[in-house]
Design a protein around this motif. Structure first.
Motif: not given
Length: 83
Positions: A62-71
């Motif tokens: 991804a282009s940015m961290d979306m803060g999900s629990d998935v790596a």
């Protein structure tokens, strides 16, 4: 080594975009090349997905961290050759 990525569209049969990129460049650089070729707004969220032969998503880049629990790998840090 140079990789060629071919992009096609289900929406427009005549659309084909070939992007050449060196193996030691990042997915962010690949995304930049796509956005420049298509004159897209680079401020939008974007992702690439690594898939298996059945097109099942295995990994997201991804282009940015979306803060999900998935790596999720970061485009700026992930080399094309690593996937």
């Amino acid at each position: 080594m140079i990789y060629t990525f071919r992009f096609i569209s289900d929406e427009q049969d005549s659309f084909i975009l070939d992007v050449n990129i060196n193996h030691d460049q990042t997915f962010e650089q690949l995304q930049d090349a796509i956005q420049e070729a298509l004159d897209y707004d680079p401020s939008h969220m974007a992702s690439f997905f690594v898939s298996n032969n059945n097109w099942e998503k295995l990994e997201e880049i991804a282009s940015m961290d979306m803060g999900s629990d998935v790596a999720v790998k970061n485009m700026a840090e992930t080399l094309v050759i690593d996937c």
